[in-house]
Design a protein around this motif. Structure first.
Motif, short mmCIF file in Angstrom:
data_model
loop_
_atom_site.label_atom_id
_atom_site.label_comp_id
_atom_site.label_asym_id
_atom_site.label_seq_id
_atom_site.Cartn_x
_atom_site.Cartn_y
_atom_site.Cartn_z
N SER A 87 -55.67 -0.71 -14.65
CA SER A 87 -55.37 0.17 -15.78
C SER A 87 -53.89 0.10 -16.18
N LEU A 88 -53.00 -0.01 -15.20
CA LEU A 88 -51.58 -0.14 -15.53
C LEU A 88 -51.28 -1.48 -16.19
N MET A 89 -51.96 -2.54 -15.75
CA MET A 89 -51.77 -3.84 -16.40
C MET A 89 -52.26 -3.79 -17.85
N ALA A 90 -53.36 -3.08 -18.09
CA ALA A 90 -53.86 -2.91 -19.46
C ALA A 90 -52.85 -2.14 -20.30
N TRP A 91 -52.24 -1.11 -19.70
CA TRP A 91 -51.22 -0.34 -20.41
C TRP A 91 -50.03 -1.24 -20.77
N ILE A 92 -49.59 -2.05 -19.82
CA ILE A 92 -48.48 -2.98 -20.09
C ILE A 92 -48.86 -3.91 -21.25
N GLY A 93 -50.07 -4.44 -21.21
CA GLY A 93 -50.53 -5.34 -22.27
C GLY A 93 -50.58 -4.66 -23.64
N ALA A 94 -50.95 -3.37 -23.65
CA ALA A 94 -51.05 -2.64 -24.91
C ALA A 94 -49.70 -2.22 -25.48
N HIS A 95 -48.69 -2.11 -24.62
CA HIS A 95 -47.39 -1.61 -25.07
C HIS A 95 -46.28 -2.65 -25.06
N THR A 96 -46.62 -3.88 -24.71
CA THR A 96 -45.63 -4.96 -24.72
C THR A 96 -46.30 -6.20 -25.29
N SER A 97 -45.56 -7.26 -25.35
CA SER A 97 -46.14 -8.54 -25.78
C SER A 97 -46.64 -9.36 -24.60
N TYR A 98 -46.60 -8.80 -23.40
CA TYR A 98 -47.03 -9.53 -22.21
C TYR A 98 -48.55 -9.58 -22.14
N PRO A 99 -49.09 -10.70 -21.68
CA PRO A 99 -50.55 -10.81 -21.59
C PRO A 99 -51.11 -9.97 -20.44
N VAL A 100 -52.36 -9.57 -20.58
CA VAL A 100 -53.06 -8.91 -19.49
C VAL A 100 -53.67 -10.02 -18.64
N PRO A 101 -53.29 -10.09 -17.37
CA PRO A 101 -53.76 -11.20 -16.54
C PRO A 101 -55.24 -11.08 -16.18
N GLU A 102 -55.85 -12.22 -16.01
CA GLU A 102 -57.24 -12.24 -15.55
C GLU A 102 -57.33 -11.69 -14.13
N HIS A 103 -56.32 -12.00 -13.32
CA HIS A 103 -56.27 -11.53 -11.94
C HIS A 103 -54.96 -10.79 -11.72
N PRO A 104 -55.03 -9.48 -11.54
CA PRO A 104 -53.79 -8.73 -11.27
C PRO A 104 -53.23 -9.09 -9.90
N PRO A 105 -51.97 -8.74 -9.66
CA PRO A 105 -51.37 -9.07 -8.38
C PRO A 105 -51.96 -8.25 -7.24
N LEU A 106 -51.82 -8.75 -6.05
CA LEU A 106 -52.15 -8.00 -4.86
C LEU A 106 -51.07 -6.94 -4.68
N VAL A 107 -51.46 -5.72 -4.35
CA VAL A 107 -50.49 -4.67 -4.02
C VAL A 107 -50.58 -4.43 -2.52
N ALA A 108 -49.48 -4.73 -1.84
CA ALA A 108 -49.41 -4.55 -0.39
C ALA A 108 -48.62 -3.27 -0.11
N VAL A 109 -49.26 -2.34 0.54
CA VAL A 109 -48.61 -1.09 0.93
C VAL A 109 -48.05 -1.30 2.33
N VAL A 110 -46.72 -1.23 2.44
CA VAL A 110 -46.04 -1.62 3.67
C VAL A 110 -45.06 -0.54 4.12
N PRO A 111 -44.69 -0.57 5.41
CA PRO A 111 -43.67 0.38 5.88
C PRO A 111 -42.33 0.16 5.19
N HIS A 112 -41.59 1.24 5.05
CA HIS A 112 -40.27 1.17 4.40
C HIS A 112 -39.38 0.13 5.08
N ALA A 113 -39.42 0.07 6.39
CA ALA A 113 -38.57 -0.88 7.13
C ALA A 113 -38.86 -2.33 6.71
#
Length: 90
Positions: free
Chosen positions: A12-38
């Motif tokens: 949904s955030l990638m769609a928002w970026i695509g709707a509000h910028t000239s950047y394309p909406v990717p077919e495959h969004p990036p992996l989001v890795a949730v990691v420790p602060h360290a």
């Protein structure tokens, strides 16, 4: 946040970026890795720093595991902020 819910949020955030910028909406969004602060400090700052997220390569966005992207709008803004350079790289 469950993996499926996080993926849906990223799409949904990638769609928002695509709707509000000239950047394309990717077919495959990036992996989001949730990691420790360290881990973020190690890969981005080489020592203590206030980092919350990082887009470091072509397919992974790293987020601090303390961020509550499912319930906190500021945490979501960190994720959105890191997704923009991914879109720019496309």
């Amino acid at each position: 946040m469950e993996v499926g819910a996080l993926k849906a949020l990223v799409v949904s955030l990638m769609a928002w970026i695509g709707a509000h910028t000239s950047y394309p909406v990717p077919e495959h969004p990036p992996l989001v890795a949730v990691v420790p602060h360290a881990y973020l400090e190690k890969i981005a700052c080489k020592g203590p720093c206030p980092i919350l997220g990082l887009y470091a390569d072509e397919s992974v966005v790293y987020l601090d595991d303390k961020l509550q992207v499912d319930t906190n709008v500021c945490a979501r803004s960190v994720l959105l902020h890191e997704l923009v350079p991914y879109s720019q790289d496309l």
